[in-house]
Scaffold this motif. Structure first.
Motif: not given
Length: 424
Positions: A204-212, A218-224, A354-357, A420-424
């Motif tokens: 499961i985990r090796d086959g995921q681009a994002k490991k949720e 959460m890397p960003m505010k939801w409304y953004k 599409v969602a951030p992790r 979506i990649v969140v810029e640091e």
């Protein structure tokens, strides 16, 4: 924790998600199935029934984002269990209603509970399944909407004929409480599940681009998220699909009885056919989008063939009201429903794509919140069209137009499908 060498726990999780959606749609569809009898029993107008059926979607849409946020924050196990208990009790309470106000109140409370189902299932899929299986698993749990819609009809017709329309709400609500016991006994996070093997967990985990689910950050505010073009495309395209598909969930039984002259028993059978066709379309769509992705490694192609092609084919709903033959009418509606389901198999993959992790449930809730404004608008518009024209034909044409617009949105507005990649 000592793990077995092999396990397939994720398939048990998939069945649980499927059954949650079956119960979800069974409970929301019982109103439309019983609507012709309730109208006659309580002497309600078409406008009043339109508002009653639409009331559900006001709260359902409003609570999508809070439900998704809660699921990502405290976990899908608690959130989904609470949701099912809430909507099951609201469904049973609907059987006690006697006035439009009471029906509307019960439907509003039911919508609050049901809002948690799809956001939770999106997040569970992102945690429990590798990316290469997302289409098929999404098709499986979303096919529950077709099972629930299809089998609500004979169950409700039988319950009405045997005990009256009130009993249908009590029976359907009770099923959700039984599901909750099963869910709480089985579901855990992948790393915490007592029977998952190391082999399955690694698969499961090796086959995921994002490991949720590894952490809760959460890397960003939801409304953004609403600032991203793909999120706007996801929400508006789904709005168009929902406008069309919720005709089947709300006004379809009344159309068959009042405009096509079917009896209650005939309606109970005929109303099953489009959702059953939808099950076929759903599984074909889930298999196809995974097949294309695995062959091409091109996520845009894999998702857009389903989304654009399905929405274009679904415009056949426009012609159903124009034909005299009942068989041809049902054939066109079956084709439309199957095409919408084919598109939906890819549509519900998009939050995970599409969602951030750790924000998949939240984005799924955002998408569904906007989409279900179509559920709010559709029943009301259809009710007023019927009252002003005395016909369902214009309402069906409008639904077909929504499908065409949805296809154009997915073709031209939805761009590169990637996280979506969140810029640091």
């Amino acid at each position: 924790m000592v793990r077995k060498k092999k396990s397939k726990v994720r398939f048990h999780i998939a069945i649980l998600m499927l059954m949650a959606t079956v119960v979800n749609y069974l409970d929301r569809t019982v109103m439309s199935a019983a609507a012709p009898v309730i109208e006659k029993d309580l002497q309600l107008s078409a406008e009043a029934m339109g508002w009653i059926m639409s009331a559900f979607f006001f709260s359902y849409a409003l609570f999508q984002i809070p439900s998704g946020f809660l699921a990502d924050r405290i976990g899908q196990r608690k959130t989904l269990a609470a949701s099912v208990v809430w909507w099951s009790l609201a469904t049973m309470a609907t059987g006690l209603a006697r006035t439009p106000f009471a029906f509307i109140s019960a439907r509003i409370f039911m919508g609050i509970g049901e809002a948690g189902a799809y956001p939770c299932n999106s997040g569970i899929t992102a945690k429990w399944f590798p990316d290469r299986e997302r289409g098929r698993v999404t098709a499986l749990f979303d096919s529950g909407s077709k099972f629930g819609t299809a089998f609500a009809m004979p169950i409700v017709v039988w319950a009405i004929a045997t005990w009256g329309w009130h009993a249908a709400f009590y029976i359907c609500g009770g099923l959700g409480l039984l599901w909750t016991v099963w869910w709480l006994a089985v579901y855990r996070e992948p790393e915490d599940h007592p029977t998952i093997s190391e082999e399955e967990l690694n698969y499961i985990r090796d086959g995921q681009a994002k490991k949720e689910g590894i952490d809760k950050s959460m890397p960003m505010k939801w409304y953004k998220l609403f600032g991203y073009r793909n999120v706007i495309a996801m929400c508006s395209g789904f709005f168009m699909l929902n406008y069309a598909i919720f005709f089947f969930i709300t006004w379809f039984p009344s159309y068959l009885m009042n405009e096509r002259g079917m009896s209650l028993a005939e309606m109970g059978f005929a109303a099953m056919l489009p959702p059953l066709a939808g099950i076929f379309g759903q599984y074909l769509g889930g298999w196809f989008t995974d097949f294309v992705y695995n062959k091409t490694n091109n996520l845009n192609m894999a998702r857009k063939i389903n989304l654009v092609g399905g929405m274009l084919l679904a415009t056949s709903i426009s012609f159903a009201g124009l034909v005299e033959s009942t068989s041809v009418m049902l054939g066109l509606l079956c084709l439309s429903y199957a095409a919408l389901a084919f598109a939906a198999s890819a549509l519900w993959c998009l939050p995970g794509d599409v969602a951030p992790r750790n924000m998949t449930s939240l984005l799924g809730g955002m998408q569904n919140a906007v989409a279900n404004c179509g559920g709010i608008l559709g029943p009301i518009v259809t009710g007023y069209i019927i009252s002003s024209t005395g016909s369902f034909v214009p309402a069906l044409v409008v639904s077909g137009g929504a499908c065409l617009l949805g296809a154009l949105i997915y073709l031209f507005v939805l761009k590169d499908i990637k996280p979506i990649v969140v810029e640091e």
